[in-house]
Design an enzyme around this catalytic site. Structure first.
Site, short mmCIF file in Angstrom:
data_model
loop_
_atom_site.label_atom_id
_atom_site.label_comp_id
_atom_site.label_asym_id
_atom_site.label_seq_id
_atom_site.Cartn_x
_atom_site.Cartn_y
_atom_site.Cartn_z
N ASP A 294 0.81 -1.21 0.00
CA ASP A 294 0.00 0.00 0.00
C ASP A 294 0.85 1.27 0.00
O ASP A 294 0.45 2.29 0.55
CB ASP A 294 -0.93 -0.01 1.22
CG ASP A 294 -2.01 1.05 1.14
OD1 ASP A 294 -2.40 1.42 0.02
OD2 ASP A 294 -2.47 1.52 2.20
N CYS B 284 -26.31 -11.12 -3.59
CA CYS B 284 -26.19 -10.44 -2.29
C CYS B 284 -25.85 -8.96 -2.46
O CYS B 284 -24.97 -8.59 -3.23
CB CYS B 284 -25.11 -11.12 -1.46
SG CYS B 284 -24.83 -10.36 0.16
N CYS C 58 -23.96 0.57 3.73
CA CYS C 58 -23.18 1.81 3.70
C CYS C 58 -24.00 2.97 4.25
O CYS C 58 -25.07 3.29 3.73
CB CYS C 58 -22.75 2.12 2.26
SG CYS C 58 -21.79 3.65 2.14
N CYS D 182 -17.68 8.25 0.76
CA CYS D 182 -17.19 7.17 1.61
C CYS D 182 -16.65 7.72 2.93
O CYS D 182 -15.84 8.66 2.94
CB CYS D 182 -16.09 6.39 0.87
SG CYS D 182 -15.32 5.11 1.87
N CYS E 78 -14.20 3.25 8.33
CA CYS E 78 -15.53 2.68 8.46
C CYS E 78 -15.45 1.21 8.07
O CYS E 78 -14.78 0.84 7.11
CB CYS E 78 -16.51 3.43 7.54
SG CYS E 78 -18.19 2.80 7.56
N CYS F 205 -19.52 -1.74 5.44
CA CYS F 205 -19.74 -2.56 4.23
C CYS F 205 -19.02 -3.89 4.33
O CYS F 205 -19.54 -4.93 3.91
CB CYS F 205 -19.34 -1.79 2.97
SG CYS F 205 -17.58 -1.42 2.82
#
Length: 351
Positions: free
Chosen positions: A134, A191, A198, A214, A241, A244
């Site tokens: 990352d 699904c 969210c 987001c 968060c 989701c």
């Protein structure tokens, strides 16, 4: 030594070092990767993350990033929580930090393991390699899909049949020619749990996300005030968060992580908003030392605390927002005044 032997040795060593899953992909980008990324940027869904636009050319194809690369070893590290990851979001007087940020920065641990794997590979096969976690323009999720670690769910993150949505991703680019694994097929079916979960409607149901809506982007990446119409959706989420990802049914197969660095620190298991609101910059740095939360910075974090106080509907927290209404920081000041306006709209005795 056969190609299969090379793969089995690398896989065994990676697992020995602490990685949870290992896959192999070609160091090649597919045309749809670039098309998807170009559309994302062209539509402005990346928000103010200008680095995504600036590095798009290198990000879409591993060969552009490093022409000598022949194979990519994709690695996953399980960080699944032992309990309900959304428990704190139902405790409005407390602050909620995303599961992955409740202890030490995962980059440090994963990078150490990557370097150990790389050193071992170089000694055994005298190959060249580069490691990433990352920190470079690498399309980690498509590579993870190609390497068989999982598929990209409607929440845009990798879903694994073994670890659900709780995988940190990392890669080793190498000059070794390694037979790729078979890509994982999509098992989401019909699904839509993640889409419906969210809080700010950032997902469109077709595997696309608008970063500008987001909560992770709004509490970490964005430098601007959170749009007022989105603030109620933040609830008490101060950094990132999990909604989701936590909603994904595949998580039922994920074993809780046993990595000490990923287990929540005591002070972040259920921090009181009142205590967080009283932190000065030095206190913020002390509480979040070696934590990813420092990335947001003091002003962004404290503005989030003020928004959470407003969303709490707890009039007993009004004094904390009052102390910040004339804060030198425009970001904190704006959020504090918004919180006071929300708390002031409540009737007598309401909580």
């Amino acid at each position: 030594m056969t190609g299969a032997d090379v793969k089995s040795q690398i896989r065994a060593k990676a697992l020995e070092l602490g990685f949870s899953d290992v896959g192999f992909a070609r160091a090649e980008g597919l045309p749809e990767w670039k098309e998807s990324l170009d559309a994302y940027v062209a539509e402005g869904r990346h928000g103010t993350m200008q680095w995504m636009a600036e590095t798009a050319g290198r990000r879409a194809d591993p060969k552009v990033l490093w022409p000598e690369a022949r194979s990519v070893i994709v690695l996953g590290t399980n960080y699944a929580p032992a309990g309900d990851p959304l428990k704190l979001t139902r405790m409005p007087e407390r602050g909620n930090v995303s599961v992955y940020a409740r202890n030490r920065d995962y980059h440090d641990l994963v990078k150490r393991r990557l370097k150990a794997l790389g050193r071992w590979m170089a000694e055994i096969w005298d190959c060249e390699l580069k490691v990433f976690v990352d920190t470079a323009p690498v399309m980690e999720k498509p590579l993870a899909m190609q390497g068989g670690l999982g598929w990209r769910g409607r929440h845009t993150n990798i879903v694994s049949r073994r670890f659900g949505s709780w995988l940190f991703l990392a890669e080793v680019f190498t000059t070794l020619e390694i037979e790729p694994d078979r890509p994982e097929s999509d098992h989401c079916g019909s699904c839509r749990a993640c889409v419906e979960a969210c809080p700010t409607n950032a997902l469109d149901g077709e595997g696309r996300m608008d970063a500008r809506r987001c909560i992770s982007y709004l509490t970490i990446e964005s430098k601007s005030p959170v749009p007022e119409e989105l603030r109620p959706g933040l609830g008490n989420r101060l950094y990132g968060c999990d909604d989701c990802m936590a909603a994904c049914p595949w998580n039922k197969f994920a074993p809780p992580t046993r990595e000490p660095d990923f287990l929540p620190r005591v002070e972040l298991t259920a921090p009181k908003l009142a205590d967080l609101a009283r932190l000065d910059e030095a206190g913020f740095r002390e509480v979040f030392t070696a934590s990813p939360v420092k990335r947001a910075g003091y002003e962004r974090f404290m503005a989030g605390v003020m928004i959470a106080i407003g969303n709490s509907r707890r009039v007993e927290l009004q004094g904390e927002a009052e102390r910040r209404r004339d804060d030198p920081s425009p970001l904190i000041r704006d959020a504090a005044r918004w919180a006071l306006s929300v708390l002031g709209r409540q009737g007598p005795g309401q909580l």
